[in-house]
Design a protein around this motif. Structure first.
Motif, PDB file in Angstrom:
ATOM      1  N   GLU A 168      -3.617  -2.982  15.826  1.00 34.77           N
ATOM      2  CA  GLU A 168      -2.894  -2.860  17.312  1.00 34.77           C
ATOM      3  C   GLU A 168      -1.878  -4.254  17.801  1.00 34.77           C
ATOM      4  O   GLU A 168      -0.968  -3.379  18.518  1.00 34.77           O
ATOM      5  N   ALA A 177      -6.012   3.178  12.738  1.00 33.31           N
ATOM      6  CA  ALA A 177      -5.732   2.182  12.516  1.00 33.31           C
ATOM      7  C   ALA A 177      -4.504   1.412  11.444  1.00 33.31           C
ATOM      8  O   ALA A 177      -3.526   1.469  11.910  1.00 33.31           O
ATOM      9  N   LYS A 223      -1.372   4.233  11.302  1.00 37.12           N
ATOM     10  CA  LYS A 223      -0.726   3.735  12.380  1.00 37.12           C
ATOM     11  C   LYS A 223       0.385   2.493  12.706  1.00 37.12           C
ATOM     12  O   LYS A 223       1.502   2.688  13.040  1.00 37.12           O
ATOM     13  N   SER A 224      -0.383   1.589  11.833  1.00 39.34           N
ATOM     14  CA  SER A 224       0.118   0.085  12.175  1.00 39.34           C
ATOM     15  C   SER A 224       1.444   0.085  11.326  1.00 39.34           C
ATOM     16  O   SER A 224       2.604  -0.659  11.256  1.00 39.34           O
TER      17      SER A 224
END
Length: 368
Positions: free
Chosen positions: A90, A114, A117-118
């Protein structure tokens, strides 16, 4: 421009593997931040391995606020892998997390989400893939020399090998004992060699007969005595993994077992054309690769010597597994090569380990 790296967790695996490997890659990296719950450990690591102005933290959230840090190493007990890795993604960092990916499949799913998404790079510290015997065996498997591999044994068997430092026997910190600690290496090797990541069902059994009862005088542990009153994990775990294509993997993982042999980070493969065994016991001088096949009408066992040089005075790439792991990771970040340990693969390892524990707890087969 050197990669700026932040370290979260400055304990045993950091000092034994990652710090020496990163030191050997000093022309490519700069260790600029160290975080540990025990501040003194972070300070000592910074003095020995850090940049002159390296910063010290006890809260990883503070380290992640540094926008100049490009890569984060997560080298903590297993249960902390998920929250730290998720926060690092994040914050826009590449993440190398020590094995296993997570203490549970639920945590591993959060990490995978995560990561996706990164848009950053992600790998897990399975350094046994970088051994010379493992690399040779992988090429043989990929070239079809084994034929169809339909049966395999993944061994992580210690007669007496309880880690007596850190939090290895603390279930709340590690999530388990030998299965999640060393069984994860053997299972990872076996799945990788087979190139098979589609489990259909898992049956598991665990035992806690000795760790909680053996007194120091009866332990015979080569790593020193442990406290049976604080031993919270299994002595041994055994798994029976059926894959969707019908192939079978059996897995043993033990710290304490009255066995006559030891096999650690070992894989035994049986294919339609040949068989093979990576013994994996001890250091690099003791790791052996054996092949079983028919030659001249006879079944033969071949001892493969992976140390033989190609020409006079040249032994090929003699780098240690930890150095090859580090080089491959940095190359992938720089777009110079592919990751050897891919997140999707490590996720399946955690998925199977988690299923073995759940099967052992419920007494039921876990079907995916």
């Amino acid at each position: 421009m050197k990669h700026r790296i932040g370290i979260v967790g400055c304990g045993g695996i950091a000092n034994q593997k990652h710090f020496p490997a990163l030191k050997n890659a000093a022309d490519r990296v700069e260790l600029v931040a160290f975080c540990d719950l025990i501040r003194e450990r972070a300070e000592n690591a910074a003095k020995e391995f850090g940049a002159p102005d390296a910063k010290i933290y006890v809260d990883y959230h503070e380290l992640l606020k540094d926008e100049s840090i490009e890569i984060v190493y997560v080298l903590t007990p297993n249960v902390a892998h998920c929250p730290i890795s998720v926060a690092a993604f994040e914050a826009g960092k590449h993440v190398l997390c020590e094995k296993p990916m997570a203490a549970s499949v639920e945590d591993a799913e959060k990490m995978m989400e995560a990561w996706k998404k990164s848009g950053k790079m992600f790998t897990i510290g399975y350094q046994n893939r970088f051994r010379a015997d493992s690399q040779t065996m992988k090429r043989m498997c990929d070239d079809g020399e084994m034929g169809e591999i339909y049966y395999a044994q993944a061994h992580a068997l210690r007669r007496r090998g309880v880690p007596t430092w850190g939090v290895f026997t603390d279930k709340s910190q590690q999530g388990g004992g030998p299965l999640i600690d060393i069984g994860t290496h053997s299972l990872d090797l076996t799945l990788w060699l087979m190139d098979n990541y589609e489990p259909a069902s898992v049956t598991g059994v665990t035992f806690d007969k000795l760790g909680k009862t053996l007194q120091p005088k009866d332990q015979g542990n080569f790593l020193g005595t442990w406290d049976p009153d604080t031993y919270e994990v299994e002595d041994a775990a055994f798994g029976f993994v059926t894959m969707k294509d019908g192939s079978l993997i059996t897995l043993d993982a033990t710290w304490i077992l009255n066995s006559t042999e030891e096999r650690c980070a070992s894989s035994y493969l049986c294919g339609t054309k040949a068989g093979a065994e990576l013994t994996g016991v001890g250091g690099s001088n003791n790791q052996k690769l054996y092949l079983n096949k028919v030659m001249g009408g006879k079944q033969v066992k071949i001892d493969v010597d992976t140390s033989a040089g190609g020409v006079d005075f040249f032994d090929g790439d003699s780098a240690e597994p930890k150095d090859l792991e580090c080089k491959t990771w940095l190359d992938a970040i720089e777009g110079k090569g592919e990751l050897v340990v891919k997140p999707e693969q490590a996720f399946v390892v955690t998925k199977i380990l988690d299923a073995i524990y759940k099967s052992a707890e419920t007494g039921k087969q876990i079907v995916f």
